[in-house]
Structure formats: structure tokens, C-alpha cells
Design a protein around this motif. Sequence first.
Motif: not given
Length: 600
Positions: A14-15, A69-71, A416-420, A582-588
Amino acid sequence: MAAFTTRPELTGTFGMVTSTHWIATAVGMAILEKGGNAFDAAVATGFALNVVEPHLNGAGGDLPAVFYSEKTGKVQVLCAQGPAPAGATIAHYRAEGLDLIPGDGLLATVIPGAFDGWMLMLRDYGTMTVRDVLSPAIHYAETGHPVLERVANSIEALGAFFKTEWPTSYETWLPGGMAPKTGELFRNPVLARTWTRLIEAAEAVEGREAQIDAARDAFYRGFVAEEMQAYLDTAEVMDASGRRHRAVLNRDDMAGYHATIEDPVRADYGDWTVCKTGPWGQGPVLLQVLAILKHTDIASMAPDGADFVHTVIEAMKLAFADREVYYGDPEFSEVPLDTLLSDAYGAERAKLIGRAASLELRPGHVPGFEAQIERTMAMLAARKGGAVYEPTMAHLANSNDKPTEKRGDTVHMDIVDRWGNMVSATPSGGWLQSSPVLPTLGFCLNSRAQMFWLEEGLPASLAPGKRPRTTLTPSLALLNGRPTLAFGTPGGDQQDQWQLSFFLRYVHHALNLQQAIDLPLFHSTHFPGSFFPRTMAPGQMMIEDRIGAEVIADLRARGHEVKVAGPWDIGRLTAARRDADGLLHAAATPRLMQAYAAGR
């Protein structure tokens, strides 16, 4: 069994939002949940960081971002780094008896660029309104947020100075004459009112984009600029020079400012392409180091071994030496980036990395720049002194256990968002230590002009309209041409150093984001610092003690002057990734116990 990490690498579809403060991360995630995109979330996160990390950034600061920007299908750079005011000439500062621009006070101020940058991002790439993105920050400024230990300690340490020299800051940060205590709710109602007035100015017109432009006008050509000018008309304040000075910034400087969108500087590294800001920031230095390391065996070295640390440190020394000689605002100076980033130049520079640590500052030779090299080296030779720690890590230099920062620094986010869409942004400046609070506005101006030299004829020499060679350096990387990874950190001159170690370990060692962030970090203080008083410490480096006694002994045997930090003391990295499926990852980072990732 999976290797231990301090936190899990988050995954979802999702995001993802990751930033240097958990509240800001939650604000950004809430915007995504409401249907906003990564740009909407970044803007709201940025304003929230103004409130919850006021010792590291503020509404009068500056902002670079690298984004996809995906757009548009493009990776681009947002430059919201304000330039020097029209009155900021070397002659003026020399007439004030200065040979360096102070690190605080009013003479150190350039045009505050961050607000216009956030509004430009919101208008052209976001979907939400000014009210949508400012409301969370207004909430925390009005009702309060729990004060970080470092904020409380910084205010307490500066309380006497504020009371005597910067009374408007005393009123803001020590209400009722008392510094806030760690964990107490702290409010800034004046700042909340300023942002509310900006919403009111925006909503006086119809249409989302028109409202955003109305808010920009209110800040740079309306009540914010007018009330700033009313204060600066009479203010003469103490700064790091030990004397009182007046500002050169004025309402006319504000009126002519607009943030810009530009192309990134790029460099290929295997299957990856890394995108950075132009040489008005230090960003290309990371690309230079990668160009050098292509010609070493870095990929085969253990990511926590002495060979890896030594090779990276030595390559960084070479690239940062070039930063000192060649980097500056390319609208004012020719910067030979094509040569500096070329394979041939990198190969030649790599030959200089030997078994022993270099104690020299060794810029490379680019034909036609001989006089510039000579001028720079002569100036630096006259400026010697011990290392200046980057501001977030200032506690490493303290003799007690109470972490304080009398100098500000920076914050960071990756979204990052679900649209890229992807955003990597490093807001900074306008921290509570930088200059007195503007009394009717509730925020401080920045001190970014300290990164100019008061010597003629250098790429980073002070000039009106020129951008300072900032240390702010977000990163975005493409894998096989597809935007994949956003990452960055606060840390002044150390930003690209910590990002480099993270990136190399991630690319070469099949680690996930959290594993790469958790590995012991290190950096060099060999080259001149960008912050007042601009000192350097030849051969010196710092490393977290988790690297192990054997590695530290090996590095010292090679001639490095190794300063050993605590196990989790260096760096504030965050990162987010989007895979092709489309799989998203994050870390801090767990360091300083503030940064968090959130996502689903």
C-alpha cells in the motif's frame, strides 16, 4: 534462521513512510491512508518535522529532494535551497571584520526556501490542499508534542544565552522562564497561528492550485515577509563571531524567490543508477566515490572488515578533496562533472588508494583548473584545527553523558506509494540554534550562508543570488532503469559517507534494508568541514565499537587515527524500496531512538 536486526524490514503493497521521527512518520502514513500520494505525504511529514525536531529543522530552512513521479515518468530534483541575499557580498562581510561567516545569527541567513519547495511539490505532483498538509503540524504545534531529550537539553544549555542575547527565542523555547523537560508536551502557538494564517490566505481564493500559489505569495510576498522585515529592521544580534550583527536578508530578496525543478546528476554502478543533486550540494561526491570504487575489489570485501572500511575511507578522502576544489553553484562557476564522474578519472584516482592511510588532501587534476586548485589549497593550508563533529552526532564530543546540540542539523524522509511515486527529501536549516525566533511568526531563519567562503574566486565563494554548497544530499537509485530505492540521512558532511556504506553493503551483500542500516557505521573527518569554523583533522576517522577490536587495531596499523564511538552512535539512515512487482519495503535506523518506518 534469519539474522537478527534491531527492527524488522517492513514489507507491504500500500505505502511506506520512513523518517527521523516517529510522529512525522505517522503523519505521512495517515496522509497515504486518506488517499494522498507520496508527494502529499512528504509535504505533511516535512511540516510535522518542523514541529517535533525543531533543533534540526524549521520553517525558515531549506530543502532538497530527489523524487520519481509516475505521472511524468521522470526522476527529478526539487531545489528549495535559497540563495544568498542581494546584500550578501564578500566586501560587506569583510567590512564587518569577518574572515568566516558565523555559524549562527542573522548574517548567516540566506533566503528560506523550504516553504516554497513544499508548496511547489504539492501543487505540481500532489493531490491535496494546503489545509490537508498543514493541519497535522498545526495540531502538534497547538496542542503539544512530547519533547525529545536532545531538544530539552539543547534548550536548557542555551537558556542563559537566549535570555541575554536572543530574547524572542527565550520567550518561545523557555515559556515562563522554564526549559521544557524530556517527554513534556511542548507547544508553539505562534507558529501554529502563522500556518493557520497561510491556510486562510490560501482559502481566500478558489481552486487547489490557486490556493497553493496564494499560500506561497503570503509567505514570500505577504504577511510572513512583512513581519520578518519588521523584526530585521531593528534586530542586531550576537553570533558565533562574538559580536552583534544585522541581517542582509530583506523583503525584496523574499519577493523574488521561487523553488525550482531540475534534472539530477546520475552515475551508473553495475545494474544500479544513482541520482543526486547538482554540485550546488555535495551529492555528486557519492557518485565520485562509486566511480573510484568500480576499480577496486570492494564487492568481495567483508562489509564489516578492515579492508572494506579502509578502502571506502580512502576513496572518500579523494572525492571530498575534489568537493573542496570544484563544487559550487553551477550557475556561477564551471564545475567539471563530466570529468569528475568519468570512468577514466575514477580509475586514475583509484590508483592512489594504497595499504596505508593518506594524511594528505589530494584533489585530482582537471586541465584548465590549475589556478583554482592552487587558490583553494593555499586557503585551506592556512586553516588548520581539530575535527568538528556533524551536528546530530555532537554528543560524541561531550565529556558528560547528557547529549546536547548547540548547533542544528537535519532531518530526512523516504516515502513510496502504491502507484510507484518515490520521494527522498532532506529538509534542514532554521533550527532553534540558528538565529532568534521571529517574534510574530514563531520560527527561526537559517544559517546556511556559513558554507560560503569569504575568499574571492572559488566555486563556493559568497556572491548575491548564489546557492551555498550545502551538505544536504538525498538519494534515489534505479535498478536496471527502474526507480527502486530512496535513501538518506541527516549528518552534515557525513551524509554521503553513511549513505555510501549503506548502499555498498546493500548492493553487494544480499542484505535487506534493515540489515544494511544496522551494520556498524564509520566516517572520515580528514577533509575540511562545511560548518563554521570549517576545520579539518587529517587522517582522522570515527567508527562504532561494534566493528570489533581486531578491525580497529588493523585500521590503526594502517595509519588511521581512529576515534571509537559507542555501539549505536553514528548515523540516522532511513530507506524505502519498490520492487518491480509492487512489493514495498522500508527500514529506519535504531540510532538515537527516534527514526521509524511505517507501512502496509
